[in-house]
Scaffold this motif. Structure first.
Motif, PDB file in Angstrom:
ATOM      1  N   MET A 190      68.434 193.445   2.475  1.00 24.09           N
ATOM      2  CA  MET A 190      69.836 193.639   2.087  1.00 24.09           C
ATOM      3  C   MET A 190      70.280 195.049   2.432  1.00 24.09           C
ATOM      4  O   MET A 190      71.267 195.551   1.895  1.00 24.09           O
ATOM      5  CB  MET A 190      69.979 193.394   0.582  1.00 24.09           C
ATOM      6  N   SER A 191      69.566 195.707   3.336  1.00 25.06           N
ATOM      7  CA  SER A 191      69.789 197.122   3.598  1.00 25.06           C
ATOM      8  C   SER A 191      71.157 197.412   4.199  1.00 25.06           C
ATOM      9  O   SER A 191      71.671 198.531   4.087  1.00 25.06           O
ATOM     10  CB  SER A 191      68.698 197.670   4.520  1.00 25.06           C
ATOM     11  N   ASP A 192      71.780 196.412   4.834  1.00 22.19           N
ATOM     12  CA  ASP A 192      73.068 196.649   5.464  1.00 22.19           C
ATOM     13  C   ASP A 192      74.235 196.328   4.537  1.00 22.19           C
ATOM     14  O   ASP A 192      75.394 196.370   4.949  1.00 22.19           O
ATOM     15  CB  ASP A 192      73.189 195.841   6.759  1.00 22.19           C
ATOM     16  N   ARG A 193      73.964 196.006   3.285  1.00 17.49           N
ATOM     17  CA  ARG A 193      75.024 195.689   2.326  1.00 17.49           C
ATOM     18  C   ARG A 193      75.318 196.914   1.448  1.00 17.49           C
ATOM     19  O   ARG A 193      74.420 197.712   1.163  1.00 17.49           O
ATOM     20  CB  ARG A 193      74.638 194.529   1.415  1.00 17.49           C
TER      21      ARG A 193
ATOM     22  N   LEU B   9      79.113 196.080  -4.479  1.00 18.73           N
ATOM     23  CA  LEU B   9      78.957 194.721  -5.020  1.00 18.73           C
ATOM     24  C   LEU B   9      78.686 194.763  -6.521  1.00 18.73           C
ATOM     25  O   LEU B   9      79.227 193.945  -7.282  1.00 18.73           O
ATOM     26  CB  LEU B   9      77.826 194.003  -4.285  1.00 18.73           C
ATOM     27  N   ASP B  10      77.864 195.696  -6.963  1.00 17.22           N
ATOM     28  CA  ASP B  10      77.622 195.848  -8.395  1.00 17.22           C
ATOM     29  C   ASP B  10      78.925 196.165  -9.128  1.00 17.22           C
ATOM     30  O   ASP B  10      79.208 195.608 -10.199  1.00 17.22           O
ATOM     31  CB  ASP B  10      76.609 196.967  -8.660  1.00 17.22           C
TER      32      ASP B  10
ATOM     33  N   THR C 224      70.027 183.846  -2.923  1.00 16.86           N
ATOM     34  CA  THR C 224      71.128 184.053  -3.863  1.00 16.86           C
ATOM     35  C   THR C 224      71.825 185.368  -3.572  1.00 16.86           C
ATOM     36  O   THR C 224      73.063 185.454  -3.565  1.00 16.86           O
ATOM     37  CB  THR C 224      70.610 184.037  -5.310  1.00 16.86           C
ATOM     38  N   ALA C 225      71.048 186.410  -3.319  1.00 13.63           N
ATOM     39  CA  ALA C 225      71.618 187.721  -3.022  1.00 13.63           C
ATOM     40  C   ALA C 225      72.434 187.685  -1.740  1.00 13.63           C
ATOM     41  O   ALA C 225      73.576 188.184  -1.679  1.00 13.63           O
ATOM     42  CB  ALA C 225      70.506 188.757  -2.922  1.00 13.63           C
ATOM     43  N   ARG C 226      71.886 187.082  -0.680  1.00 13.68           N
ATOM     44  CA  ARG C 226      72.610 187.010   0.594  1.00 13.68           C
ATOM     45  C   ARG C 226      73.884 186.187   0.472  1.00 13.68           C
ATOM     46  O   ARG C 226      74.937 186.527   1.020  1.00 13.68           O
ATOM     47  CB  ARG C 226      71.716 186.393   1.678  1.00 13.68           C
TER      48      ARG C 226
ATOM     49  N   SER D  96      71.099 191.125  -7.539  1.00 13.02           N
ATOM     50  CA  SER D  96      71.332 192.417  -6.911  1.00 13.02           C
ATOM     51  C   SER D  96      70.028 193.182  -6.710  1.00 13.02           C
ATOM     52  O   SER D  96      69.175 193.196  -7.600  1.00 13.02           O
ATOM     53  CB  SER D  96      72.271 193.261  -7.780  1.00 13.02           C
ATOM     54  N   PRO D  97      69.849 193.850  -5.569  1.00 12.69           N
ATOM     55  CA  PRO D  97      68.668 194.701  -5.391  1.00 12.69           C
ATOM     56  C   PRO D  97      68.539 195.762  -6.474  1.00 12.69           C
ATOM     57  O   PRO D  97      67.421 196.160  -6.815  1.00 12.69           O
ATOM     58  CB  PRO D  97      68.896 195.325  -4.014  1.00 12.69           C
ATOM     59  N   SER D  98      69.660 196.209  -7.036  1.00 16.17           N
ATOM     60  CA  SER D  98      69.556 197.173  -8.132  1.00 16.17           C
ATOM     61  C   SER D  98      68.972 196.526  -9.378  1.00 16.17           C
ATOM     62  O   SER D  98      68.284 197.185 -10.159  1.00 16.17           O
ATOM     63  CB  SER D  98      70.921 197.786  -8.435  1.00 16.17           C
TER      64      SER D  98
END
Length: 435
Positions: free
Chosen positions: A4-7, A12-13, A386-388, A424-426
């Motif tokens: 998800m590095s390009d998001r 989004l959060d 789900t994230a994508r 979310s990656p966070s």
């Protein structure tokens, strides 16, 4: 999780938090403006999970407001009508619960059915997010959760598996699981009505008129019997043992047992419920489809439906690897996990509500269940998809599993909540930092 590095994760959060606050009506959230203008049971529990990532007090108030509508018999309705909205059908008057059996002293207008009982599990997650802030509130909530689960066991679990009395009770309104039972209903005598949902959303994404006629027939059937559980159980043509209700009840009952330990209450009754639910859940296994499946109690027939509900078994705590090959097959046929119905199935429709689309909340439960069962690769696939899906297509109600097309309502509360708490990656970073 897939890259998800390009998001712009921070953006989004922030958008997800904005959506929760946008749909906040002061103590409760609506799923999305217009289409769903009231407080829905399991939507609300997921909203609390999202609020817990940035406002723990607001998270607890969401759950507490939900239980302000609990009936004296323990049932927590699927809709609470806090402020009447003429743009929604069926209205409180259509449900006719003012003199319902079991409602007792509760005065908050509501529907006459419940929804998947995720409240205990998500309340437990809210508590775990900040135990110091949640201890007193969990202790106050525990007796209400206990009463809710006692009602489930008394009114809906005669076979061990948990049954539904209306498709809306499962939360999967038009799933193929109910097709046989719905076909057994003659909707003659349904009072004239005007649907409001298709005024907000493309009709091809919603249940058909034939489905809706039967939904309203069942509402009238329950209303005429004053929502008496025993009378409905004896007389209704629609009574289906449901994987969603069963596995969410099983998981929530396990979490209720953890609460009992925390507050120092005896858990003997709860342990008995867990054993009974486990037995009922195992009875939903369909050897022909090699998945967990709904059963029409009026005919004894299995639905033959391979659905995301069947993949909640791991969330419920069953450590059963028999369904893994079918899950892998379904994922191989999907761009985004997990479709609500197998794309190879005869009833598949990629955009029509619960006959194919992906739902973030179901993914949350399926993915977490797989992770807890040690199925790390599959869990990562579900979480990454789900994230994508959300990052690329927005915070929609649901999504096409083949190309991600957003469908249903937009700026959707529980999709935003799942992003913040899990996708979310966070959120991944938070969870990894506390392990």
């Amino acid at each position: 999780m897939k890259d998800m590095s390009d998001r712009d994760i921070a953006a989004l959060d922030a958008e997800a938090r904005r959506i929760l606050q946008l749909n906040d009506k002061g103590g409760y959230t609506v799923p999305t403006a217009g289409l769903y203008p009231y407080q829905w049971n399991w939507d609300s529990a997921f909203a609390a999970l999202g609020f817990a990532t940035f406002d723990i007090d607001r998270a607890w108030r969401e759950i507490e407001t939900l239980f302000s509508g609990q009936w004296d018999n323990g049932m927590v309705p699927h809709i609470l009508f806090h402020v009447m909205d003429e743009g929604y059908f069926p209205s409180y008057d259509t449900w006719g619960t003012a003199d319902a059996v079991g409602r007792g002293a509760c005065t908050l207008p509501s529907s006459g059915i419940s929804q998947p009982p995720v409240a205990a599990s998500l309340a437990w997650e809210v508590y775990r997010a900040n135990p110091a802030a949640g201890d007193g509130r969990l202790r106050a909530l525990y007796p209400k959760l206990l009463a809710y689960h006692r009602w489930i066991m008394d009114a809906r679990a005669e076979t061990g598996a948990v049954v539904i009395t209306h498709p809306w009770e499962a939360g999967r309104d038009n799933a193929p699981d109910w097709d046989e039972a719905m076909a057994g209903i003659d909707p003659a005598g349904v009072q004239p009505y005007t649907r409001r949902d298709t005024g907000h959303v493309d009709a091809r994404m919603r249940p058909t008129k034939d489905d809706y006629d039967r939904y309203i027939w069942l509402v009238q059937f329950g209303r005429d019997r004053k929502w008496d559980d025993s009378q409905i159980a004896a007389e209704s043509p629609f009574r289906v043992a449901d994987p969603t209700m069963t596995f969410t009840a099983l998981r929530s009952t396990r979490d209720l047992a953890l609460m009992a330990d925390l507050v120092g209450e005896d858990r003997t009754e709860i342990d008995g419920w867990i054993a009974r639910l486990e037995e009922g859940a195992r009875g939903l296994w369909n050897p022909e489809t090699r998945s967990y499946d709904a059963i029409n109690l009026r005919t004894g027939n299995r639905a033959g439906s391979v659905s995301n509900a069947g993949f909640l078994a791991w969330w419920g705590g069953l450590r059963d690897e028999r369904a893994l090959p079918v899950l892998r097959d379904v994922l191989d046929r999907s761009t985004y996990a997990v479709p609500s119905y197998d794309p190879a199935g005869p009833q598949f429709d990629s955009l029509r509500y619960w006959r194919g689309p992906v739902w973030a909340v179901m993914n949350f439960m399926v993915g977490n269940g797989l992770a807890e069962a040690g199925q790390a690769e599959l869990a990562a696939r579900v979480r990454g998809d789900t994230a994508r899906m959300i990052a690329d297509h927005g915070f929609a109600e649901y999504f096409d599993p083949l190309d991600g097309t957003p469908a249903g309502g937009g700026t959707f509360t529980w999709t935003a909540a799942v992003w913040l708490a899990w996708a979310s990656p966070s959120a991944v970073d938070r969870s990894e930092g506390t392990q």
